[in-house]
Design a protein around this motif. Structure first.
Motif, short mmCIF file in Angstrom:
data_model
loop_
_atom_site.label_atom_id
_atom_site.label_comp_id
_atom_site.label_asym_id
_atom_site.label_seq_id
_atom_site.Cartn_x
_atom_site.Cartn_y
_atom_site.Cartn_z
N ALA A 16 0.89 -1.16 -0.10
CA ALA A 16 0.08 0.00 0.08
C ALA A 16 0.82 1.33 -0.03
N SER A 96 1.60 6.90 -2.79
CA SER A 96 1.01 5.59 -2.65
C SER A 96 -0.29 5.24 -3.21
N GLU A 97 -0.38 3.98 -3.47
CA GLU A 97 -1.81 3.49 -4.09
C GLU A 97 -2.97 4.15 -3.22
N SER A 98 -2.89 3.82 -1.98
CA SER A 98 -4.14 4.29 -1.10
C SER A 98 -4.17 5.85 -0.84
N ASN A 101 -5.84 6.90 -4.51
CA ASN A 101 -7.24 6.52 -4.59
C ASN A 101 -7.86 7.50 -3.62
N GLY A 102 -7.08 7.84 -2.54
CA GLY A 102 -7.96 8.96 -1.62
C GLY A 102 -8.45 10.27 -2.47
#
Length: 540
Positions: A16, A96-98, A101-102
């Motif tokens: 993540a 980061s991916e998270s 995406n956020g």
């Protein structure tokens, strides 16, 4: 079990936190109507003049990205903004991916597009490939008089120069990796002293110094704009053009952010009124293999670069791009060479034969690529020290072509980019029998020039005279009108001189029903407001 759970948690956590790249698209733009109503606020006068001459509409894509939205993205924890695109209404970010995406929770964000198309495994390190390795090898060194003669004469660019079309008044942007010593290199002294080096910018470092990494850009620039007269003689294919030099390539690494920088540079070029863009760069594989472009991705519409290239074409610029040097590897033309709005150039040797390293077509959707060819094996260049040498690569066939394109366009600057591109394709020696390796082949710019001037004569004739079509005709004959005439009379006579049909028409009601006539030859006479033209027509 506890140890397994802890390990699994660690893997999920580190995955993540891994850095990812993505495009973040915005929902709208600010003050669109006001900006379009006052276009000088978003574009230079040169850009407005070029668009007006070619009938290119100014639209929402010309309006800058909302800086409030960009600031909002920059303020998000763990997110770094690396590039922006008004045409895509997006920013290129890393995080980061998270965290990425956020961003979709923000009201200003409409969508997120990751460079990693799968995001189902952690990226692994891949050995860095020097994309310029082939081109950095000096295949042979000689100081013969007129070292650039063969590559120039091969495509007939010397004819354009003899006709005094050398790029004067044309603006060319060169997008590349580094341009060291351009202000002190003797090969560019005329460009600098004449004030024809209009500007520079490094989109990777956000500065005006474009020394960059390596001398690749300086050498590609020499194929267009260099001029040496003395112990070493060298003339580029558009030696009198004006130039912008933009660094969009960061050679030490390979990452899709370079595509985003490239699109951003196109946007700036368009706003500055640039006519022709040369790009001796191509993208297919990256340090992170999850970001690689598959053959299916290279359909001329999917990649960041292809999307930007197509919009640049719609905006009226003519983009010339190298096909790539993957003929012995990935094989196919990379992006932005796959773009439908780009003139893609492969490489031949000094005899005009296919160079084995040159990337080939067709594209996944079946289009002819490369479009055309120029010398890229043992191509003469001027290096960063002002010395003439010889290099290999489609990186050099592209600027040789780009300069010729600019010199040709100088002869009729009012003609649209798509017409110029098609005239060049049709002048090439394989136009009627294109191949995967050579596309339409090697253009002949003398033929292209003559076709362009003939087109001008035909356009002038149509402005001053009536014309009829189709011919032969079955049911309905159409009449095109000169610009200054609104009404006319059509009289049709058989071969014995007997009038068999007469009809009044207008420029908007210009159809004549001839379905009742028997098959055979007729004479159609169109008369209106002092102009009269006769046409032999065949009724089927």
């Amino acid at each position: 079990m506890k140890k397994i759970f802890v390990l699994l948690s660690f893997v999920i956590s580190t995955t993540a936190m891994a850095q990812q790249d993505a495009l973040v698209f915005f929902v709208d733009k600010a003050d669109v109507a006001t900006s379009i109503a006052n276009p000088i606020s978003i574009l230079t006068q040169d850009a407005l003049d070029r668009k007006a001459m070619h009938g290119i509409a100014i639209d929402e894509r010309d309006v800058p990205v909302n800086e409030v939205y960009i600031t909002e993205i920059k303020n998000q924890p763990g997110i770094t903004v690396h590039a922006k695109s008004k045409w895509l209404n997006a920013v290129y970010v890393r995080g980061s991916e998270s965290a990425i995406n956020g961003l979709t929770s923000l009201a200003s964000v409409s969508d997120v597009e990751f460079a990693d198309k799968t995001l189902n495994r952690r990226p692994f390190q891949k050995k860095q490939r020097d994309k310029f390795a082939l081109e950095n090898e000096a295949s042979r060194v000689t100081y013969n008089y007129g070292a650039a003669a063969n590559q120039t004469e091969m495509i007939g660019a010397d004819f354009l120069h003899e006709e005094d079309f050398t790029g004067t008044g044309m603006v060319i942007a060169v997008l590349d990796s580094g341009f060291p010593n351009v202000f002190t290199n003797n090969a560019f002294s005329d460009v600098v002293s004449d004030g024809r080096l209009l500007g520079t910018y490094d989109f990777a470092e956000r500065q005006t110094n474009v020394d960059g990494t390596g001398s690749h850009g300086a050498r590609t620039f020499s194929n267009i704009g260099a001029f040496l007269d003395g112990s070493q003689d060298f003339v580029g294919t558009a030696p009198e053009a004006s130039f912008y030099l933009f660094r969009t390539e960061f050679a030490p690494t390979e990452n899709p952010v370079e595509e985003a920088w490239w699109v951003e540079a196109l946007e700036r070029a368009d706003s500055l009124g640039v006519d022709v863009v040369n790009t001796s760069l191509g993208y297919q594989d990256y340090d992170n293999p999850n970001y690689d472009h598959s053959y299916e991705d290279l359909d001329g519409e999917t990649t960041i670069a292809a999307r930007g290239g197509n919009i640049a074409f719609e905006k009226g610029m003519l983009l010339v791009t190298s096909a790539g040097n993957d003929g012995g590897g990935f094989t196919f033309v990379a992006t932005p060479g796959d773009s439908k709005g780009v003139l893609t150039v492969g490489a031949v040797d000094s005899s005009g034969d296919y160079a084995g390293f040159s990337s080939i077509g067709p594209t996944v959707d079946g289009r002819i690529k490369p479009d055309v060819m120029a010398q890229g094996l043992d191509a003469a260049v001027v290096d960063q020290d002002g010395d003439v040498t010889f290099n290999n690569g489609t990186s050099f066939s592209s600027p040789i072509m780009a300069g010729a394109v600019a010199s040709l366009w100088e002869s009729r600057p009012e003609v649209r980019n798509d017409v110029i591109m098609q005239v060049i394709r049709e002048s090439a020696h394989l136009f009627n029998n294109p191949t995967d390796e050579m596309g339409y082949g090697i253009p002949n710019f003398e033929d292209a020039y003559n076709a362009l001037q003939l087109l001008a004569i035909e356009e002038q004739v149509l402005k001053e005279n009536f014309a009829v079509y189709p011919n032969p005709v079955r049911d309905v004959m159409n009449v095109s009108f000169p610009k200054t005439i609104e009404e006319a009379t059509v009289s049709i006579y058989d071969v014995l001189g007997k009038r068999v049909l007469q009809q009044k028409i207008t420029s908007t009601g210009n159809r004549v029903n001839v379905s009742q006539l028997s098959e055979g030859m007729y004479i159609a006479k169109v008369t209106g407001e002092g102009t009269s033209n006769n046409f032999k027509i065949l009724k089927q």
